[in-house]
Motif scaffolding. Structure first.
Motif, mmCIF file in Angstrom:
data_model
loop_
_atom_site.group_PDB
_atom_site.id
_atom_site.type_symbol
_atom_site.label_atom_id
_atom_site.label_comp_id
_atom_site.label_asym_id
_atom_site.label_seq_id
_atom_site.Cartn_x
_atom_site.Cartn_y
_atom_site.Cartn_z
ATOM 1 N N ALA A 1 0.834 -1.205 0.000
ATOM 2 C CA ALA A 1 0.000 0.000 0.000
ATOM 3 C C ALA A 1 0.869 1.257 0.000
ATOM 4 O O ALA A 1 0.571 2.232 -0.703
ATOM 5 N N ALA A 2 1.947 1.240 0.787
ATOM 6 C CA ALA A 2 2.867 2.387 0.820
ATOM 7 C C ALA A 2 3.507 2.608 -0.541
ATOM 8 O O ALA A 2 3.682 3.751 -0.986
ATOM 9 N N MET A 3 3.843 1.522 -1.237
ATOM 10 C CA MET A 3 4.434 1.630 -2.569
ATOM 11 C C MET A 3 3.423 2.194 -3.567
ATOM 12 O O MET A 3 3.796 2.939 -4.482
ATOM 13 N N ALA A 4 2.143 1.837 -3.412
ATOM 14 C CA ALA A 4 1.107 2.393 -4.292
ATOM 15 C C ALA A 4 0.971 3.892 -4.075
ATOM 16 O O ALA A 4 0.838 4.669 -5.037
ATOM 17 N N TYR A 5 1.023 4.320 -2.825
ATOM 18 C CA TYR A 5 0.948 5.747 -2.528
ATOM 19 C C TYR A 5 2.150 6.485 -3.119
ATOM 20 O O TYR A 5 2.010 7.594 -3.653
ATOM 21 N N PRO B 1 -5.334 -1.741 3.050
ATOM 22 C CA PRO B 1 -4.315 -1.617 1.993
ATOM 23 C C PRO B 1 -4.899 -1.726 0.595
ATOM 24 O O PRO B 1 -4.462 -1.014 -0.320
ATOM 25 N N THR B 2 -5.896 -2.615 0.419
ATOM 26 C CA THR B 2 -6.516 -2.759 -0.902
ATOM 27 C C THR B 2 -7.204 -1.473 -1.331
ATOM 28 O O THR B 2 -7.076 -1.030 -2.489
ATOM 29 N N LEU B 3 -7.946 -0.844 -0.411
ATOM 30 C CA LEU B 3 -8.611 0.423 -0.728
ATOM 31 C C LEU B 3 -7.593 1.516 -1.014
ATOM 32 O O LEU B 3 -7.801 2.344 -1.913
ATOM 33 N N THR B 4 -6.500 1.528 -0.268
ATOM 34 C CA THR B 4 -5.435 2.500 -0.517
ATOM 35 C C THR B 4 -4.846 2.315 -1.906
ATOM 36 O O THR B 4 -4.631 3.283 -2.651
ATOM 37 N N ILE B 5 -4.600 1.054 -2.267
ATOM 38 C CA ILE B 5 -4.030 0.752 -3.582
ATOM 39 C C ILE B 5 -5.009 1.105 -4.699
ATOM 40 O O ILE B 5 -4.636 1.734 -5.697
#
Length: 311
Positions: A116-120, A210-214
């Motif tokens: 998730a951090a990498m997606a952000y 994390p899925t929603l963040t991604i």
């Protein structure tokens, strides 16, 4: 004395992936090969990022952390799994089982939030490129990684403490190749309602959040990419995200299949196959995905190999 109060079972037997003798050796060779590739790939990625100055950016700091998590995640599971293929009974003591459960949860939860951090990070790089250096400074990266591990340790500690209160009586054969939550709860002879509620709540948080963040990040990313007029520009932008999308799809897909089903529906035999993906296959594939589909990594690898050849 304390151990006796916690559980009447002092050791467990791991059933493994299969009980058929003709499959034991081929599976041992297969998973040994996968583990070797995993170790070489992830430690190689960490080393490459460490010694390549142009890879010292937030994106590759996260990738290096992901490689460390994948290496540890696989090492917690695979060696003990390999033992199961060459012994008649793969025995694991109660303390070892709880330790394996705790470490597995730490690195499993950490991987969810690291992706998730990498997606952000990709969202900021593509949607706010002029503010990228300010929004994704090394201090911000450090605190994001620190937060990932904090959530991992909190989640793993909560699950393990809840598991320690469960009593195990006569049944001691775990229908799995490692000490996981659901297979252990199946062996319990005490009430597991609290454990199941904790598993469901933390699984929702550690998978859905994390899925929603991604998903949110990629909605904005795709919207920004579609505004790019040149085909080459759109292709380059998609290229920076394709590796991450591949890793996310495999990891979260198999994880959700295992942990977001009711216990009455979830089959341990199906769960074993799903578990193989996120505990063994994904840690092997991540460095391969990021090295094969990432030009910066390929350039850094070529330079690194050239330097070694001329030494």
């Amino acid at each position: 004395m304390l151990q006796g109060n916690i559980s009447r079972v002092t050791e467990f037997i791991l059933a493994g992936l299969t009980e058929k003798p003709e499959f034991q050796l081929p599976l041992f060779v297969l998973f040994l090969g996968i583990y070797v590739v995993t170790v070489v790939g992830n430690l190689g990625m960490i080393t490459l990022i460490q010694f390549s100055s142009h890879l010292h950016t937030p994106m590759y700091v996260f990738l290096s952390s992901l490689s460390f998590i994948d290496f540890c995640h696989s090492t917690v599971i695979t060696p003990k799994m390999l033992v199961n293929f060459v012994t008649q009974k793969n025995i694991i003591s109660y303390p070892e089982c709880m330790t394996q459960l705790y470490c597995f949860l730490v690195f499993g939860i950490a991987e969810c939030h690291m992706l998730a951090a990498m997606a952000y990070d990709r969202y900021v790089a593509i949607c706010n490129p002029l503010l990228y250096n300010a929004m994704m400074s090394y201090q911000v990266c450090f605190w994001m990684i620190f937060g990932v591990y904090c959530m991992a340790f909190i989640g793993a500690t909560t699950h393990t403490v809840c598991m320690l209160r469960v009593h195990f009586c006569k049944l001691d054969v775990i229908n799995h190749y490692f000490c996981d939550l659901f297979p252990l709860l199946e062996l319990s002879c005490s009430d597991t309602f609290i454990n199941e509620v904790v598993v469901l709540c933390f699984s929702v948080f550690n998978i859905f959040v994390p899925t929603l963040t991604i998903l949110s990040s990629y909605i904005f990313i795709i919207a920004s990419i579609l505004q790019i007029k040149s085909t080459e520009g759109r292709s380059k932008a998609f290229g920076t995200c394709s590796s991450h999308i591949s890793a996310v799809a495999i990891f979260f897909g198999s994880l959700a299949f295992m942990y977001l089903q009711p216990s009455s529906v979830n089959s341990m035999d199906q769960g074993k196959v799903s578990s193989v993906f996120y505990t063994i296959v994904v840690p092997m594939m991540n460095p391969l995905i990021y090295s094969v589909r990432n030009k910066d990594v390929k350039v850094a690898l070529n330079k690194f190999l050239e330097r070694k050849c001329f030494l």
